[in-house]
Design a protein around this motif. Structure first.
Motif, short mmCIF file in Angstrom:
data_model
loop_
_atom_site.label_atom_id
_atom_site.label_comp_id
_atom_site.label_asym_id
_atom_site.label_seq_id
_atom_site.Cartn_x
_atom_site.Cartn_y
_atom_site.Cartn_z
N TYR A 57 35.56 53.09 35.93
CA TYR A 57 36.57 52.21 36.51
C TYR A 57 36.94 51.13 35.49
O TYR A 57 36.18 50.83 34.58
CB TYR A 57 36.07 51.57 37.80
CG TYR A 57 34.97 50.56 37.58
CD1 TYR A 57 35.26 49.20 37.49
CD2 TYR A 57 33.64 50.95 37.43
CE1 TYR A 57 34.26 48.27 37.27
CE2 TYR A 57 32.64 50.02 37.20
CZ TYR A 57 32.95 48.69 37.11
OH TYR A 57 31.96 47.77 36.88
N ASP A 59 39.42 47.25 35.16
CA ASP A 59 40.28 46.24 35.78
C ASP A 59 41.72 46.45 35.34
O ASP A 59 41.99 46.78 34.18
CB ASP A 59 39.83 44.83 35.39
CG ASP A 59 38.43 44.51 35.87
OD1 ASP A 59 37.98 45.17 36.83
OD2 ASP A 59 37.80 43.61 35.29
N VAL A 60 42.64 46.25 36.28
CA VAL A 60 44.06 46.32 35.98
C VAL A 60 44.57 44.91 35.70
O VAL A 60 44.23 43.97 36.43
CB VAL A 60 44.84 46.94 37.16
CG1 VAL A 60 46.34 46.81 36.95
CG2 VAL A 60 44.44 48.41 37.33
N TYR A 81 44.76 54.76 41.14
CA TYR A 81 45.20 53.37 41.00
C TYR A 81 45.18 52.71 42.38
O TYR A 81 45.56 53.32 43.38
CB TYR A 81 46.61 53.35 40.43
CG TYR A 81 47.30 51.99 40.42
CD1 TYR A 81 47.07 51.10 39.39
CD2 TYR A 81 48.18 51.63 41.44
CE1 TYR A 81 47.70 49.86 39.35
CE2 TYR A 81 48.83 50.40 41.41
CZ TYR A 81 48.59 49.52 40.37
OH TYR A 81 49.21 48.31 40.34
N GLY A 82 44.73 51.45 42.43
CA GLY A 82 44.74 50.74 43.70
C GLY A 82 43.58 49.77 43.82
O GLY A 82 42.72 49.67 42.94
N ASP A 83 43.58 49.05 44.91
CA ASP A 83 42.57 48.02 45.18
C ASP A 83 41.34 48.66 45.81
O ASP A 83 41.41 49.15 46.94
CB ASP A 83 43.16 46.95 46.12
CG ASP A 83 42.22 45.77 46.29
OD1 ASP A 83 41.05 45.88 45.90
OD2 ASP A 83 42.67 44.74 46.82
N ARG A 95 41.11 56.08 45.48
CA ARG A 95 41.94 54.89 45.37
C ARG A 95 43.16 55.07 46.28
O ARG A 95 43.33 56.11 46.90
CB ARG A 95 42.40 54.68 43.92
CG ARG A 95 41.31 54.16 42.98
CD ARG A 95 40.93 52.72 43.32
NE ARG A 95 40.05 52.12 42.32
CZ ARG A 95 38.74 52.25 42.33
NH1 ARG A 95 38.15 53.00 43.24
NH2 ARG A 95 38.00 51.64 41.42
N PRO A 124 51.83 47.30 35.92
CA PRO A 124 51.19 46.82 37.14
C PRO A 124 51.72 45.45 37.53
O PRO A 124 51.80 44.54 36.69
CB PRO A 124 49.70 46.77 36.77
CG PRO A 124 49.56 47.75 35.65
CD PRO A 124 50.84 47.67 34.88
N ILE A 128 44.16 43.71 39.40
CA ILE A 128 43.32 44.38 40.40
C ILE A 128 41.96 44.63 39.76
O ILE A 128 41.85 45.39 38.79
CB ILE A 128 43.92 45.72 40.86
CG1 ILE A 128 45.35 45.55 41.36
CG2 ILE A 128 43.05 46.32 41.97
CD1 ILE A 128 46.01 46.87 41.72
N GLY A 131 40.72 48.31 39.43
CA GLY A 131 41.88 48.99 40.01
C GLY A 131 42.16 50.38 39.48
O GLY A 131 42.93 51.12 40.07
#
Length: 224
Positions: A57, A59-60, A81-83, A95, A124, A128, A131
């Motif tokens: 993983y 961080d975005v 992609y996502g929180d 995600r 982005p 996130i 993310g």
């Protein structure tokens, strides 16, 4: 077979059973066993190229669309992609959104690989934490702590035999005997891992490096 047991077996094969016979420290044998473990794992991966699938993983960052891939990545499988807080990872939906692998400069929302870089095809809109979730096939990596290689127990002796080859390379007839012994230990792997008309099993190898280790490349981190 843990590391201590492998060292004892390797010493026996090197005729260093007793203290007075030993001219190598354990620290000298561990790198040889590491190479033996890599040798065996490569044989496994030749049968099933997805045998070492891991999840990393990252961080975005707002407006940043380019991220370095993990240094041990062989090839990417999926990118999500996502929180992760709002959408906890699960087997069906790791995600909020699975990104599509596209060609560079495509307008479609997704990503593409550029060497050892992951390029998103969008910027982005917000930061996130964790993310990006990358599912990929990894080369052998280092682990922090445990000393038991994460491959089937039946193959641990092959690690010792391979390590002996690295410690005392043989040529001629002696070299052939070493390879014959390794082939005997590894030769029936297809019977276990290749089943006609059946899905191949997946073995997760989190790493085969003994001793002190750690991951230094940012921004990806591994979740086991």
């Amino acid at each position: 077979m843990n590391l201590e047991e492998q060292i004892l077996r390797l010493r026996a094969r090197l005729n260093e059973r007793n203290v007075e016979d030993a001219f190598r420290d354990d620290e000298d044998l561990i790198p040889l066993l590491n190479e033996g473990a890599r040798y065996v794992a490569k044989k496994l991966m030749a049968i099933n190229r997805r045998i070492n699938v891991v999840h990393d993983y990252a961080d975005v960052n707002t407006g940043i669309s380019r991220y370095p891939a993990p240094e041990d990545m062989l090839f990417d499988i999926e990118l999500w992609y996502g929180d992760p807080t709002a959408n906890p990872p699960s087997a069906s939906a790791p995600r909020a959104e699975k990104l599509v692998h596209v060609e560079p400069n495509r307008c479609k929302r997704g990503y593409y690989m550029d060497g050892m870089w992951i390029n998103l095809t969008f910027d982005p809109p917000a930061d996130i934490l964790g993310g990006l979730l990358l599912i990929h096939c990894a080369a052998l990596s280092m682990i922090d702590g445990g000393d038991i290689p994460a491959i089937p127990q039946d193959l641990h002796m092959a690690i010792v035999v391979a390590a002996e080859r690295y410690a005392v390379p043989q040529v001629g007839e002696a070299g052939k005997q070493q390879l014959t012994e390794l082939d005997a230990l590894l030769g029936d792997l297809p019977s276990y891992y290749k089943k006609e008309n059946a899905e191949q099993p997946s073995i997760t190898v989190t790493g085969l490096q003994y001793g002190v280790a750690g991951r230094s490349r940012a921004p990806f981190g591994r979740r086991y």
